[in-house]
Each structure stands twice: as structure tokens, then as C-alpha cells.
Design a protein around this motif. Structure first.
Motif, short mmCIF file in Angstrom:
data_model
loop_
_atom_site.label_atom_id
_atom_site.label_comp_id
_atom_site.label_asym_id
_atom_site.label_seq_id
_atom_site.Cartn_x
_atom_site.Cartn_y
_atom_site.Cartn_z
N GLY A 162 0.77 -1.20 -0.13
CA GLY A 162 0.05 -0.01 -0.08
C GLY A 162 0.88 1.15 0.03
O GLY A 162 2.02 1.22 0.78
N VAL A 163 0.59 2.27 -0.67
CA VAL A 163 1.32 3.54 -0.85
C VAL A 163 0.23 4.84 -0.78
O VAL A 163 -0.71 4.57 -1.43
N LEU A 164 0.88 5.61 -0.08
CA LEU A 164 0.20 7.07 0.14
C LEU A 164 1.19 7.98 -0.33
O LEU A 164 2.41 7.92 -0.04
N VAL A 165 0.63 8.99 -0.88
CA VAL A 165 1.56 10.30 -1.37
C VAL A 165 0.84 11.41 -0.88
O VAL A 165 -0.41 11.68 -1.38
N ALA A 166 1.35 12.23 0.09
CA ALA A 166 0.87 13.38 0.39
C ALA A 166 1.30 14.77 -0.49
O ALA A 166 2.54 14.88 -0.66
N LYS A 176 -1.13 9.58 -8.38
CA LYS A 176 -1.24 8.05 -8.51
C LYS A 176 -0.09 7.62 -9.10
O LYS A 176 0.62 6.46 -8.85
N GLN A 177 0.48 8.38 -10.08
CA GLN A 177 1.75 7.78 -10.67
C GLN A 177 3.08 8.10 -10.04
O GLN A 177 3.81 7.01 -9.95
N ILE A 178 2.84 8.99 -9.01
CA ILE A 178 4.07 8.92 -8.00
C ILE A 178 4.11 7.84 -7.20
O ILE A 178 5.04 7.18 -6.79
N ALA A 179 2.91 7.34 -6.65
CA ALA A 179 2.37 6.46 -5.73
C ALA A 179 2.88 4.91 -6.52
O ALA A 179 3.44 4.15 -5.85
N MET A 180 2.73 4.81 -7.68
CA MET A 180 2.97 3.63 -8.55
C MET A 180 4.82 3.69 -8.57
O MET A 180 5.22 2.66 -8.71
N HIS A 181 5.04 4.68 -8.61
CA HIS A 181 6.75 4.70 -8.89
C HIS A 181 7.20 4.30 -7.49
O HIS A 181 8.18 3.47 -7.55
N ILE A 182 6.72 4.89 -6.24
CA ILE A 182 7.10 4.42 -4.97
C ILE A 182 6.93 2.89 -4.75
O ILE A 182 7.96 2.32 -4.32
N ALA A 183 5.94 2.11 -5.11
CA ALA A 183 5.65 0.89 -5.22
C ALA A 183 6.70 0.10 -5.87
O ALA A 183 7.40 -0.96 -5.45
N THR A 185 10.09 1.35 -6.71
CA THR A 185 11.43 1.66 -6.33
C THR A 185 11.70 1.65 -4.93
O THR A 185 12.69 1.59 -4.34
N ALA A 186 10.82 1.83 -4.02
CA ALA A 186 10.89 1.69 -2.48
C ALA A 186 11.69 2.48 -2.02
O ALA A 186 12.84 2.13 -1.44
N PRO A 187 11.58 3.91 -2.20
CA PRO A 187 12.81 4.82 -1.65
C PRO A 187 12.81 4.73 -0.33
O PRO A 187 11.84 4.43 0.58
N VAL A 188 13.94 5.09 0.10
CA VAL A 188 14.18 4.92 1.80
C VAL A 188 13.63 6.26 2.56
O VAL A 188 13.12 6.20 3.63
N SER A 189 13.71 7.45 1.66
CA SER A 189 13.08 8.59 2.53
C SER A 189 12.72 9.54 1.60
O SER A 189 12.78 9.49 0.48
N THR A 244 16.22 8.34 -2.29
CA THR A 244 15.53 9.38 -1.85
C THR A 244 14.37 9.78 -3.00
O THR A 244 14.85 9.68 -4.16
N LEU A 245 13.32 9.67 -2.52
CA LEU A 245 12.16 9.77 -3.42
C LEU A 245 12.18 10.97 -4.53
O LEU A 245 12.20 10.80 -5.60
N LEU A 246 12.58 12.15 -4.01
CA LEU A 246 12.45 13.44 -4.77
C LEU A 246 13.80 13.40 -5.74
O LEU A 246 13.59 13.99 -6.84
N ASN A 247 14.69 12.87 -5.39
CA ASN A 247 15.93 12.45 -6.50
C ASN A 247 15.89 11.44 -7.28
O ASN A 247 16.79 11.40 -8.07
N GLN A 248 15.05 10.31 -7.14
CA GLN A 248 15.03 9.43 -8.11
C GLN A 248 14.62 9.65 -9.41
O GLN A 248 13.65 10.75 -9.64
#
Length: 298
Positions: A162-166, A176-183, A185-189, A244-248
Motif C-alpha cells: 500500500g502506498v500513500l502520497v501527500a 497516483k503516478q508517483i504512488a506507483m513509482h514508490i511501489a 522503487t521503494a525509496p528510503v526517504s 530518496t524519492l525526490l531525487n529518483q
């Protein structure tokens, strides 16, 4: 007979029953501990105790969003088969909705769901379904808008990841596109600044040792100043870019970072949660030979 807190505690520890169930059992049998155990067993409420030492590393993650808040909750079971059980799915979904109104797992366990506490509802589910279950954790994010995504969904709002993006700003679909990205790539922070310092220190130690060892083995070793001022910082920069999410690099468009993709969409990512079923839980494994040996010894 007066039912004391110590008596309730003893019965709970010996049977795994909930506090209110233990108190009711003792009241019904006038404080007789053995009779109380039997009373709980007849009601199916002591069944949980026999299963409490079994590893619950499967289950479901539930996500829910209301307004500018999103929550993710993990409820574990022993087998992935239970994740397909409609009663279990409904319970996890209900617990997740309740989580929108509390701040942590402790509060969630004591919150009301379907006329009883979440903890009591789980105990009842253990007795009914026949597997150990645990409410392991919850996490939340807040923003002007929150997007949610479930990877490998078992049902609406439920799945293994499950992913949440604020977001700061109105979501126009980028969430949702960023949430799918997170799912994926599993960023650390979120960024370098909010990464756990111990993670940074450990990575720095690894990269430093690796760079020095490689340099020592090189036919043309570089000056130590080059290693300290160029090689190691360069490797740490790459580490932050990858973790890190923002730099990926944005998976949908690898030519830009996630931060740039959000900016282009008119929003800013202010927080995220990625929760996967069973991550970090040590599953007990036994090879076939050991299993046969144990059976022969028995």
C-alpha cells in the motif's frame, strides 16, 4: 467474589483472551481460574493462545483516504490464504477506516469497530478463522491532497503493498503516478535531509572503506585527498539519487526526477508511506531434512 486486575492479567496471559473476555469469564465462574479457562475454551476465545507463538508474516495492507489525510494499516496472518477470506478482508477494511481517526497503533487497538474494540475483533477473528493475526502497524500522511495506490490488490483498498502520497497543491493525477513509482522503487526517504542519520552513517562507512580498499589495490592509486573530496562524495551523491524519492528518476519519464515531475504538474510532494506485508518479519524456515529428522525423533 471480587475479580481483581491481577486475576484478569493472569488469565489473559495463560489464554491469550482479551481483557473484557477474561473479566467476563472470571465473573461467570466466580473467580475460579481453571473454570474460567474452560469457559473461554468453550466460547472459542482461548483458541488464540495456542496460536500466539506462530509467525504471522502474511496478511493485508489496507489504505484509506479522507480529505487531506491518508492511512495505511498492516494486519498480519499466518498464511496468504487468509488474505483471500472475505471476512478477513472486511475486518481489515473496517480497521483501516477507523485508523483515520486515531494517531497510533496503541490507540487503534482500543478504538471501536463494529461494536467492540479492534483488539477484541481480532481475537474473535482468530477464533473464527483459526490463524494467529496481529495488528502490526499503521502510518499516516497529510497534505492538501493525498493519493493512494494498492499494488497486487486483493480487494478494493487492500493488497500486499500500500502506498500513500501527500501533496501540497491539487492532485491532477500525478499523485497516483508517483504512488506507483514508490511501489516499484521503494525509496528510503523523501529527501536527503529527512533520511535516518544512522542509515547515512552506515552508507558513508561502507563507501569509504570500499573506496580506500579499491584505491589500495589499484596499480595507479589516487591521492587520499581525491578519494576523500571527490570519490566518496560522488558515491554518496549517487546513493541519495537512488534512495530518496525526490531525487529518483521518475519511472514514467526517466529524463526527469520525481521532484521535477511533481513541479511540472504544479504540486509538491510533502510525504509518503510505502507499506508492504511482512517486511522486516523473520519467518521461521526449516529445511526438509530437518523436518524429517524432527518427525523421526518424535
Amino acid at each position: 467474589m471480587t475479580i481483581t486486575a491481577a486475576m484478569v492479567k493472569e488469565l489473559r496471559e495463560s489464554t491469550g483472551a482479551g481483557m473484557m473476555d477474561a473479566k467476563k469469564a472470571l465473573t461467570e465462574v466466580n473467580g475460579d481460574m481453571e473454570a474460567a479457562v474452560d469457559w473461554l475454551r468453550t466460547k472459542g476465545l482461548a483458541k488464540a493462545a495456542k496460536k500466539a507463538d506462530r509467525v504471522a508474516a502474511e496478511g493485508l495492507v489496507g489504505v484509506a483516504v479522507a480529505g487531506g489525510k491518508g492511512v495505511a494499516v498492516e494486519v498480519n496472518s499466518e498464511t496468504d490464504f487468509v488474505g483471500k477470506n472475505a471476512d478477513f478482508q472486511n475486518l481489515v477494511r473496517d480497521i483501516t477506516k477507523v485508523a483515520l481517526g486515531v494517531g497510533d497503533v496503541a490507540a487503534l487497538k482500543g478504538a471501536s469497530v463494529n461494536g467492540k474494540t479492534v483488539e477484541a475483533a481480532l481475537t474473535d477473528a482468530i477464533a473464527t478463522i483459526g490463524e494467529n493475526m496481529t495488528l502490526r502497524r499503521m502510518a499516516s500522511v497529510e497534505g492538501d491532497s493525498v493519493a493512494a495506490y494498492i499494488h497486487t490488490a486483493a480487494a478494493d483498498g487492500l493488497g500486499r503493498i500500500g502506498v500513500l502520497v501527500a501533496l501540497k497543491g491539487a492532485d491532477n493525477g500525478i499523485g497516483k503516478q508517483i504512488a506507483m513509482h514508490i511501489a516499484a522503487t521503494a525509496p528510503v526517504s523523501l529527501s536527503e535531509s529527512d533520511m535516518d542519520p544512522t542509515v547515512v552513517e552506515r552508507e558513508l562507512a561502507v563507501q569509504t572503506a570500499k573506496a580506500l580498499e579499491e584505491n589500495a589495490a589499484s596499480a595507479k592509486p589516487k591521492p587520499e585527498a581525491v578519494i576523500q573530496n571527490n570519490i566518496i562524495p560522488g558515491r554518496m551523491k549517487k546513493f541519495f539519487e537512488e534512495s530518496t524519492l525526490l531525487n529518483q528518476k521518475f519511472v514514467i519519464n526517466p529524463d526527469i526526477t520525481v521532484a521535477q515531475a511533481a513541479k511540472d504538474a504544479g504540486v509538491e510532494v510533502v510525504g509518503f508511506v510505502r507499506m508492504a506485508v511482512g517486511e522486516g518479519i523473520e519467518k521461521e524456515k526449516e529445511d526438509f531434512a530437518a523436518e524429517v529428522a524432527k518427525a523421526l525423533q518424535g
